[in-house]
Write a protein that holds these residues in place. Structure first.
Motif, PDB file in Angstrom:
ATOM      1  N   THR A  71      71.302   2.776  59.610  1.00  0.00           N
ATOM      2  CA  THR A  71      72.291   1.975  60.334  1.00  0.00           C
ATOM      3  C   THR A  71      71.887   0.504  60.321  1.00  0.00           C
ATOM      4  OG1 THR A  71      72.691   3.847  61.814  1.00  0.00           O
ATOM      5  CG2 THR A  71      73.516   1.690  62.522  1.00  0.00           C
TER       6      THR A  71
ATOM      7  N   ALA B 215      72.815   7.191  67.716  1.00  0.00           N
ATOM      8  CA  ALA B 215      72.908   8.539  67.152  1.00  0.00           C
ATOM      9  C   ALA B 215      71.803   8.777  66.121  1.00  0.00           C
ATOM     10  CB  ALA B 215      74.278   8.747  66.516  1.00  0.00           C
ATOM     11  N   GLU B 216      71.511   7.764  65.291  1.00  0.00           N
ATOM     12  CA  GLU B 216      70.450   7.916  64.295  1.00  0.00           C
ATOM     13  C   GLU B 216      69.083   8.049  64.961  1.00  0.00           C
ATOM     14  OE1 GLU B 216      68.769   5.972  60.131  1.00  0.00           O
ATOM     15  OE2 GLU B 216      70.366   4.937  61.230  1.00  0.00           O
TER      16      GLU B 216
ATOM     17  N   ALA C 206      68.553   9.354  67.883  1.00  0.00           N
ATOM     18  CA  ALA C 206      68.511  10.710  68.447  1.00  0.00           C
ATOM     19  C   ALA C 206      68.102  11.728  67.386  1.00  0.00           C
ATOM     20  CB  ALA C 206      69.869  11.071  69.041  1.00  0.00           C
ATOM     21  N   ARG C 207      68.546  11.518  66.152  1.00  0.00           N
ATOM     22  CA  ARG C 207      68.227  12.464  65.079  1.00  0.00           C
ATOM     23  C   ARG C 207      66.753  12.418  64.676  1.00  0.00           C
ATOM     24  NH1 ARG C 207      73.343  10.667  63.248  1.00  0.00           N
ATOM     25  NH2 ARG C 207      72.432   9.286  61.658  1.00  0.00           N
ATOM     26  N   LEU C 208      66.046  11.354  65.062  1.00  0.00           N
ATOM     27  CA  LEU C 208      64.609  11.289  64.768  1.00  0.00           C
ATOM     28  C   LEU C 208      63.831  12.332  65.568  1.00  0.00           C
ATOM     29  CD1 LEU C 208      64.012   7.421  64.734  1.00  0.00           C
ATOM     30  CD2 LEU C 208      64.209   8.936  62.760  1.00  0.00           C
ATOM     31  N   GLY C 209      64.407  12.764  66.691  1.00  0.00           N
ATOM     32  CA  GLY C 209      63.760  13.797  67.502  1.00  0.00           C
ATOM     33  C   GLY C 209      62.481  13.348  68.169  1.00  0.00           C
TER      34      GLY C 209
END
Length: 217
Positions: free
Chosen positions: A169, A205-206, A208-211
């Protein structure tokens, strides 16, 4: 999660990014506190302007520009879903403390030739912090990007193979961010469907996807 937005170079949009990430998570109903660890206090100024405009509090903003940040931020994190640290430029002690506090370090950079963004000192501090926090995650974020420029594409391609890597992003150079800074607002409050608001949502959102989660020091 504790996210530190850090770059030793000034003028890269660090505070704007920190405020808007905090605002995006708060908009999604999460408990957020922003720590203004920059002695200039720009995030605190934004919060005070918001109060003068009669706007409701979006999230908590506290000033904590001291090198005990790595001990104090985890305490604040007990009562929050996210802590966002707006870090200082070129204050090594504060920078070290912010790095030790963080689960995720975001380093905003503007599109520029390699020698423009590569801060050897910043990366050295990151390497040092990982001795104590080996699980510390770090990413570059391309910020203040003019649309479809060759230099933005080349910077992204260079950072893609770098450690830390760059997030997919990108955040544009948009007038609405300057308006938000002056009025104590967020881009999504000025224009909910603006490109700026959508970019910030995509960035959250990106992330969040890193966890990324809290790990013990």
């Amino acid at each position: 999660m504790i996210v530190a937005v850090l770059n030793q170079k000034g003028g890269v949009g660090k505070t704007t990014l920190a405020l808007h990430l905090a605002g995006e998570w708060a908009r999604r109903g999460q408990r957020v506190t922003l720590i203004d660890a920059d002695p200039q206090g720009s995030a605190l100024d934004w919060s005070q302007q918001r109060g003068r405009e009669g706007l409701p509090r979006a999230f908590g903003v506290v000033g904590l520009a001291r090198d005990t940040l790595h001990r104090e931020a985890p305490e604040l994190a007990r009562d929050a879903d996210h802590i966002v640290i707006d870090g200082p430029p070129r204050v090594a002690g504060l920078m070290r403390s912010a790095l030790l506090a963080a689960d995720l370090v975001l380093m905003p950079v503007q599109p520029s030739p390699l020698d423009g963004w590569a801060s050897a000192e910043m990366l050295a501090l990151l390497t040092e912090a990982r001795i104590y926090r080996p699980q510390l995650v770090a990413r570059f974020v391309l910020n203040r990007c003019a649309a479809r420029t060759v230099i933005a594409r080349e910077t992204a391609e260079t950072l893609a193979e770098h450690d830390p890597p760059v997030l997919a992003t990108t955040i544009g150079q948009r007038v609405i961010f300057a308006d938000a800074a002056q009025t104590g607002r967020l881009a999504c409050e000025i224009a909910a469907d603006s490109l700026a608001a959508r970019e910030i949502s995509a960035l959250a959102a990106e992330i969040a996807r890193l966890g990324v989660g809290r790990t013990a020091p």
